[in-house]
Motif scaffolding. Sequence first.
Motif, PDB file in Angstrom:
ATOM      1  N   GLY A 113       0.782  -1.232   0.000  1.00 55.51           N
ATOM      2  CA  GLY A 113       0.000   0.000   0.000  1.00 55.51           C
ATOM      3  C   GLY A 113       0.810   1.276   0.000  1.00 55.51           C
ATOM      4  O   GLY A 113       0.237   2.371  -0.080  1.00 55.51           O
ATOM      5  N   MET A 114       2.129   1.187   0.091  1.00 52.31           N
ATOM      6  CA  MET A 114       2.963   2.391   0.110  1.00 52.31           C
ATOM      7  C   MET A 114       2.868   3.169  -1.199  1.00 52.31           C
ATOM      8  O   MET A 114       2.703   2.592  -2.279  1.00 52.31           O
ATOM      9  CB  MET A 114       4.430   2.019   0.342  1.00 52.31           C
ATOM     10  N   SER A 116       2.598  -4.777  -4.651  1.00 55.03           N
ATOM     11  CA  SER A 116       1.534  -4.271  -3.770  1.00 55.03           C
ATOM     12  C   SER A 116       1.788  -2.830  -3.326  1.00 55.03           C
ATOM     13  O   SER A 116       1.188  -2.361  -2.376  1.00 55.03           O
ATOM     14  CB  SER A 116       1.398  -5.174  -2.539  1.00 55.03           C
ATOM     15  N   VAL A 117       2.703  -2.138  -4.022  1.00 56.27           N
ATOM     16  CA  VAL A 117       2.952  -0.724  -3.738  1.00 56.27           C
ATOM     17  C   VAL A 117       2.595   0.095  -4.973  1.00 56.27           C
ATOM     18  O   VAL A 117       2.579  -0.417  -6.093  1.00 56.27           O
ATOM     19  CB  VAL A 117       4.422  -0.484  -3.338  1.00 56.27           C
ATOM     20  N   LYS A 118       2.313   1.368  -4.745  1.00 60.51           N
ATOM     21  CA  LYS A 118       2.011   2.281  -5.843  1.00 60.51           C
ATOM     22  C   LYS A 118       3.289   3.043  -6.191  1.00 60.51           C
ATOM     23  O   LYS A 118       3.860   3.716  -5.336  1.00 60.51           O
ATOM     24  CB  LYS A 118       0.894   3.244  -5.447  1.00 60.51           C
ATOM     25  N   ILE A 119       3.710   2.930  -7.449  1.00 64.17           N
ATOM     26  CA  ILE A 119       5.005   3.470  -7.854  1.00 64.17           C
ATOM     27  C   ILE A 119       4.808   4.616  -8.834  1.00 64.17           C
ATOM     28  O   ILE A 119       4.044   4.510  -9.808  1.00 64.17           O
ATOM     29  CB  ILE A 119       5.872   2.376  -8.501  1.00 64.17           C
ATOM     30  N   PHE A 120       5.511   5.706  -8.562  1.00 59.10           N
ATOM     31  CA  PHE A 120       5.487   6.879  -9.419  1.00 59.10           C
ATOM     32  C   PHE A 120       6.916   7.206  -9.862  1.00 59.10           C
ATOM     33  O   PHE A 120       7.888   6.842  -9.187  1.00 59.10           O
ATOM     34  CB  PHE A 120       4.896   8.084  -8.679  1.00 59.10           C
ATOM     35  N   ALA A 121       7.024   7.884 -10.975  1.00 56.67           N
ATOM     36  CA  ALA A 121       8.334   8.307 -11.476  1.00 56.67           C
ATOM     37  C   ALA A 121       8.258   9.757 -11.912  1.00 56.67           C
ATOM     38  O   ALA A 121       7.250  10.218 -12.460  1.00 56.67           O
ATOM     39  CB  ALA A 121       8.775   7.424 -12.635  1.00 56.67           C
ATOM     40  N   PHE A 166       4.054  11.083   0.193  1.00 55.86           N
ATOM     41  CA  PHE A 166       4.695   9.850  -0.266  1.00 55.86           C
ATOM     42  C   PHE A 166       5.322   9.132   0.929  1.00 55.86           C
ATOM     43  O   PHE A 166       5.940   9.741   1.788  1.00 55.86           O
ATOM     44  CB  PHE A 166       5.763  10.165  -1.312  1.00 55.86           C
ATOM     45  N   ASP A 167       5.187   7.816   0.948  1.00 57.20           N
ATOM     46  CA  ASP A 167       5.773   7.029   2.036  1.00 57.20           C
ATOM     47  C   ASP A 167       7.284   6.893   1.873  1.00 57.20           C
ATOM     48  O   ASP A 167       8.017   6.853   2.852  1.00 57.20           O
ATOM     49  CB  ASP A 167       5.124   5.646   2.091  1.00 57.20           C
ATOM     50  N   ALA A 218       5.241  -4.129 -15.205  1.00 54.29           N
ATOM     51  CA  ALA A 218       5.180  -3.213 -14.062  1.00 54.29           C
ATOM     52  C   ALA A 218       4.212  -2.072 -14.338  1.00 54.29           C
ATOM     53  O   ALA A 218       4.021  -1.660 -15.475  1.00 54.29           O
ATOM     54  CB  ALA A 218       6.568  -2.646 -13.770  1.00 54.29           C
ATOM     55  N   GLU A 219       3.620  -1.576 -13.251  1.00 56.76           N
ATOM     56  CA  GLU A 219       2.704  -0.430 -13.354  1.00 56.76           C
ATOM     57  C   GLU A 219       3.353   0.772 -12.675  1.00 56.76           C
ATOM     58  O   GLU A 219       3.497   0.814 -11.444  1.00 56.76           O
ATOM     59  CB  GLU A 219       1.370  -0.767 -12.684  1.00 56.76           C
TER      60      GLU A 219
END
Length: 387
Positions: free
Chosen positions: A218-219, A241-246, A282-283, A266-267
């Motif tokens: 969930g991070m 299971s984490v949300k990834i941004f770039a 952001f975590d 990957a998403e």
Amino acid sequence: MTPSARVQAAIEILDDILDGSPAEKALTGWARRSRFAGSKDRAAVRDHVFDALRCRRSFAARGGSENGRGLMIGAIRSLGADPNELFTGDRHAPDPLEESEVGRDFVTESERFDVPEWLWPEFQRSLGDEAQAAATALQSRAPLHLRVNLQKVNRQQAAQELMREGISTEVHPACETALEVKEGARKVAQSHAYLSGLVELQDAASQAVVAALPLRPGMRIIDYCAGGGGKALAIAALSNSVKIFAHDANPARMHDLPARAQRAGAEIKILSTEEVFAHPGFDIILIDAPCSGSGSWRRAPAGKWALTPDRLSKLVSAQMKILGSTAPLVSPGGLLAYVTCSILSAENDSVVEGFLNNHPGWQSDWRKQWMVSKRTDGFFSAHLTRS
């Protein structure tokens, strides 16, 4: 091409680079003008050029001058060979050696270890007893590492798949996802394992930086200075299971990221600067900060000679600014992970201490440096949290 002709080609390319042309541009220009050169010829010439750039000072001393010709004479002498055997003047070979091209002994340690004279004291201060070993490692070619995508395959299965295509690998101890290519490096980019997203090109220490992050389901995690997005992809390969941004200040650097993410399964969502600051909390913010790249000078050796005291000072200022501007975006209990591919303490511990001095309530409870002499790039990482 004959070995002598390859040396002459390297001389011409090196002269172009020493006149100010970027290395890749000079190599590409030569390749376009030299349609007769086969793939093995191009690879050999490229190796000559990059070996000379890594060892520019020591080769110049052994070759008698700091131009393309002197560097290649020095390169041959460094191998214990006689340059007269290649510098014959026949057909496409370089002209015979002149009496003045005798070379000389090294004058300083920095010349022997191919470090700019002004930088050697900082190099020694940063690395202590490790300085000579690090400088020696930077004189040679970097090993090729692959990151195994654990969402698709384990390390043993990936190694077996690569072996079926003639690519021999061995486990690298820096990270549980890392393989080092021992044979067949030129086959990797067209291999099924690579094209199907089982493996990705990434230095083992860069993988270890990501593996050290305390990922939890969930991070919200952002690779803030993403570049090509290698670390964002590595995060995705460790956890689905984490949300990834770039994000990157120059979005063009992330041009290939969507295709790489699709290949890896990957998403990753790309955010503009405005979007990042409009949605804080952001975590983990991973900051692979712009730096000297001193830990990866084997791969980009021109950067070693382009670095100046003024450039280093500007990089440190930029690093401090990025840390200061992103700190408010970290959620309560979150983590600011500061990373460089530098081995200079001015960009590493000094920047962290400067940030902590200017931001009461923050602390660093984890730091690590990966040494370039241990068959990885030189990396540094520090985890920063609010007290």
